[in-house]
Design a protein around this motif. Structure first.
Motif, PDB file in Angstrom:
ATOM      1  N   LYS A   7      14.695 -67.718  39.772  1.00 24.59           N
ATOM      2  CA  LYS A   7      13.512 -68.489  40.159  1.00 24.59           C
ATOM      3  C   LYS A   7      13.483 -69.829  39.435  1.00 24.59           C
ATOM      4  CE  LYS A   7      10.674 -64.332  40.887  1.00 24.59           C
ATOM      5  NZ  LYS A   7       9.443 -63.620  40.466  1.00 24.59           N
ATOM      6  N   SER A   8      12.718 -70.751  40.007  1.00 26.26           N
ATOM      7  CA  SER A   8      12.463 -72.038  39.350  1.00 26.26           C
ATOM      8  C   SER A   8      11.281 -71.845  38.403  1.00 26.26           C
ATOM      9  CB  SER A   8      12.159 -73.121  40.396  1.00 26.26           C
ATOM     10  OG  SER A   8      13.269 -73.334  41.231  1.00 26.26           O
ATOM     11  N   PRO A  62      18.794 -69.187  28.320  1.00 27.26           N
ATOM     12  CA  PRO A  62      17.947 -68.035  27.966  1.00 27.26           C
ATOM     13  C   PRO A  62      18.049 -66.921  28.995  1.00 27.26           C
ATOM     14  CG  PRO A  62      16.744 -70.095  27.692  1.00 27.26           C
ATOM     15  CD  PRO A  62      18.023 -70.434  28.403  1.00 27.26           C
ATOM     16  N   ARG A  63      17.902 -65.691  28.525  1.00 29.87           N
ATOM     17  CA  ARG A  63      17.964 -64.517  29.387  1.00 29.87           C
ATOM     18  C   ARG A  63      16.548 -64.075  29.795  1.00 29.87           C
ATOM     19  NH1 ARG A  63      22.664 -66.312  28.204  1.00 29.87           N
ATOM     20  NH2 ARG A  63      24.328 -64.908  27.542  1.00 29.87           N
ATOM     21  N   SER A  64      16.482 -63.168  30.750  1.00 31.69           N
ATOM     22  CA  SER A  64      15.190 -62.764  31.304  1.00 31.69           C
ATOM     23  C   SER A  64      14.258 -62.163  30.255  1.00 31.69           C
ATOM     24  CB  SER A  64      15.406 -61.775  32.454  1.00 31.69           C
ATOM     25  OG  SER A  64      16.099 -60.620  32.004  1.00 31.69           O
ATOM     26  N   ASN A  65      14.819 -61.428  29.261  1.00 28.40           N
ATOM     27  CA  ASN A  65      13.944 -60.824  28.252  1.00 28.40           C
ATOM     28  C   ASN A  65      13.283 -61.870  27.363  1.00 28.40           C
ATOM     29  OD1 ASN A  65      16.621 -61.242  27.088  1.00 28.40           O
ATOM     30  ND2 ASN A  65      15.822 -60.193  25.270  1.00 28.40           N
ATOM     31  N   GLU A  66      13.777 -63.117  27.426  1.00 29.07           N
ATOM     32  CA  GLU A  66      13.172 -64.206  26.656  1.00 29.07           C
ATOM     33  C   GLU A  66      12.281 -65.082  27.528  1.00 29.07           C
ATOM     34  OE1 GLU A  66      17.116 -64.602  23.806  1.00 29.07           O
ATOM     35  OE2 GLU A  66      17.118 -65.265  25.890  1.00 29.07           O
ATOM     36  N   LEU A  67      12.197 -64.749  28.824  1.00 31.59           N
ATOM     37  CA  LEU A  67      11.460 -65.562  29.797  1.00 31.59           C
ATOM     38  C   LEU A  67      10.445 -64.727  30.555  1.00 31.59           C
ATOM     39  CD1 LEU A  67      14.498 -67.598  31.208  1.00 31.59           C
ATOM     40  CD2 LEU A  67      12.878 -68.328  29.440  1.00 31.59           C
ATOM     41  N   HIS A  68       9.691 -63.919  29.831  1.00 30.20           N
ATOM     42  CA  HIS A  68       8.636 -63.098  30.419  1.00 30.20           C
ATOM     43  C   HIS A  68       9.158 -62.160  31.498  1.00 30.20           C
ATOM     44  CE1 HIS A  68       6.309 -66.035  28.267  1.00 30.20           C
ATOM     45  NE2 HIS A  68       6.537 -66.998  29.133  1.00 30.20           N
ATOM     46  N   GLY A  69      10.424 -61.705  31.329  1.00 34.17           N
ATOM     47  CA  GLY A  69      10.988 -60.753  32.277  1.00 34.17           C
ATOM     48  C   GLY A  69      11.470 -61.371  33.575  1.00 34.17           C
ATOM     49  N   GLU A  70      11.505 -62.692  33.658  1.00 34.17           N
ATOM     50  CA  GLU A  70      11.964 -63.385  34.862  1.00 34.17           C
ATOM     51  C   GLU A  70      13.354 -63.977  34.624  1.00 34.17           C
ATOM     52  OE1 GLU A  70      10.428 -63.310  37.619  1.00 34.17           O
ATOM     53  OE2 GLU A  70       8.259 -63.256  37.314  1.00 34.17           O
ATOM     54  N   ARG A  71      14.106 -64.145  35.702  1.00 34.51           N
ATOM     55  CA  ARG A  71      15.424 -64.769  35.622  1.00 34.51           C
ATOM     56  C   ARG A  71      15.333 -66.205  36.108  1.00 34.51           C
ATOM     57  NH1 ARG A  71      20.701 -63.222  39.346  1.00 34.51           N
ATOM     58  NH2 ARG A  71      22.080 -64.893  38.587  1.00 34.51           N
ATOM     59  N   SER A  72      15.657 -67.147  35.246  1.00 37.11           N
ATOM     60  CA  SER A  72      15.636 -68.550  35.635  1.00 37.11           C
ATOM     61  C   SER A  72      16.931 -68.922  36.348  1.00 37.11           C
ATOM     62  CB  SER A  72      15.479 -69.445  34.398  1.00 37.11           C
ATOM     63  OG  SER A  72      15.610 -70.802  34.751  1.00 37.11           O
ATOM     64  N   LYS A  73      16.822 -69.773  37.340  1.00 34.51           N
ATOM     65  CA  LYS A  73      18.028 -70.300  37.989  1.00 34.51           C
ATOM     66  C   LYS A  73      18.549 -71.524  37.245  1.00 34.51           C
ATOM     67  CE  LYS A  73      16.186 -73.486  41.488  1.00 34.51           C
ATOM     68  NZ  LYS A  73      17.051 -74.614  41.049  1.00 34.51           N
ATOM     69  N   ASP A  74      17.747 -72.042  36.313  1.00 38.19           N
ATOM     70  CA  ASP A  74      18.083 -73.264  35.593  1.00 38.19           C
ATOM     71  C   ASP A  74      18.299 -73.004  34.107  1.00 38.19           C
ATOM     72  OD1 ASP A  74      17.542 -75.117  37.845  1.00 38.19           O
ATOM     73  OD2 ASP A  74      15.476 -74.420  37.582  1.00 38.19           O
ATOM     74  N   ALA A  75      19.061 -73.877  33.481  1.00 42.99           N
ATOM     75  CA  ALA A  75      19.148 -73.891  32.021  1.00 42.99           C
ATOM     76  C   ALA A  75      17.883 -74.543  31.463  1.00 42.99           C
ATOM     77  CB  ALA A  75      20.375 -74.678  31.577  1.00 42.99           C
ATOM     78  N   LEU A 204      23.850 -73.060  38.950  1.00 43.48           N
ATOM     79  CA  LEU A 204      23.913 -74.502  38.746  1.00 43.48           C
ATOM     80  C   LEU A 204      24.065 -75.198  40.077  1.00 43.48           C
ATOM     81  CD1 LEU A 204      26.252 -74.523  35.617  1.00 43.48           C
ATOM     82  CD2 LEU A 204      23.777 -74.854  35.683  1.00 43.48           C
ATOM     83  N   ASP A 205      23.139 -76.121  40.366  1.00 41.25           N
ATOM     84  CA  ASP A 205      23.206 -76.807  41.656  1.00 41.25           C
ATOM     85  C   ASP A 205      24.262 -77.910  41.643  1.00 41.25           C
ATOM     86  OD1 ASP A 205      22.051 -78.714  40.048  1.00 41.25           O
ATOM     87  OD2 ASP A 205      20.228 -78.946  41.240  1.00 41.25           O
TER      88      ASP A 205
END
Length: 205
Positions: A7-8, A62-75, A204-205
């Motif tokens: 996700k963004s 960062p990994r999902s466990n460091e981002l409120h359980g979400e997976r970022s598509k971006d660095a 990575l776009d």
């Protein structure tokens, strides 16, 4: 385990008094390569390439466990600009993951002609506020070599305090943490981070 949908998650643009911050895109890799190489000795053999910048970006995101359980598509990396979103690129500031046993660490680099002008403090203050207060990452550190006095002072100006040490490729690094964080001593880490599993890799776009 169900694979998370990328996700963004991060703000695409941030602003402070004199600077604009745009989320890293693949088109910025050549700039980041040149920026990182500007911090190295002119005779250094292991210069950064676009390929190595890309791999570093993937490994240290960062990994999902460091981002409120979400997976970022971006660095979690912002390009620092003068004069708006399309303005001159003068540096970068990042939140990266070197080791799963260390907090995410804030890092920054500026082109030589823009160092010592207060831009580093302005950028680190704004980005720290974004990650900590707006996005909600509460455990952030800074990892810096003992001899890098300028960066150590900057980390203290944004509220971090010396709180341990770690080793990377046989070299000592000091760890600066938010007040109250657990002390870290003697951990080994790699500048290049840890390769993520497929379900955690950024896109990575």
């Amino acid at each position: 385990m169900t694979e998370l949908t990328p996700k963004s998650l991060f703000s695409p643009v941030l602003h402070s008094a004199n600077l604009t911050y745009t989320l890293l895109r693949s088109k910025d890799f050549a700039f980041i390569r040149d920026l990182f190489n500007s911090t190295m000795d002119a005779e250094a053999e292991d210069k950064f390439t676009i390929s190595s910048v890309r791999q570093l970006t993937i490994n240290t995101a960062p990994r999902s466990n460091e981002l409120h359980g979400e997976r970022s598509k971006d660095a979690a990396i912002y390009v620092v600009r003068l004069n708006g979103e399309a303005g001159e690129r003068i540096g970068e500031i990042n939140l990266t993951r070197r080791n799963s046993n260390l907090p995410l660490d804030i890092g920054f680099a500026f082109l030589p002609q823009y160092r010592g002008k207060g831009y580093g403090t302005e950028a680190a203050t704004r980005i720290m506020r974004y990650w900590k207060d707006e996005f909600g990452i509460k455990n952030i550190c800074g990892i810096v070599s003992e001899e890098n006095i300028a960066s150590r002072k900057l980390l203290m100006r944004i509220g971090l305090e010396e709180n341990g040490w770690a080793m990377s490729s046989g070299r000592l690094s000091l760890i600066y943490s938010l007040p109250g964080a657990s002390k870290q001593e003697g951990l080994e880490f790699s500048f290049w981070g840890e390769e993520p599993n497929e379900g955690e890799a950024i896109i990575l776009d």
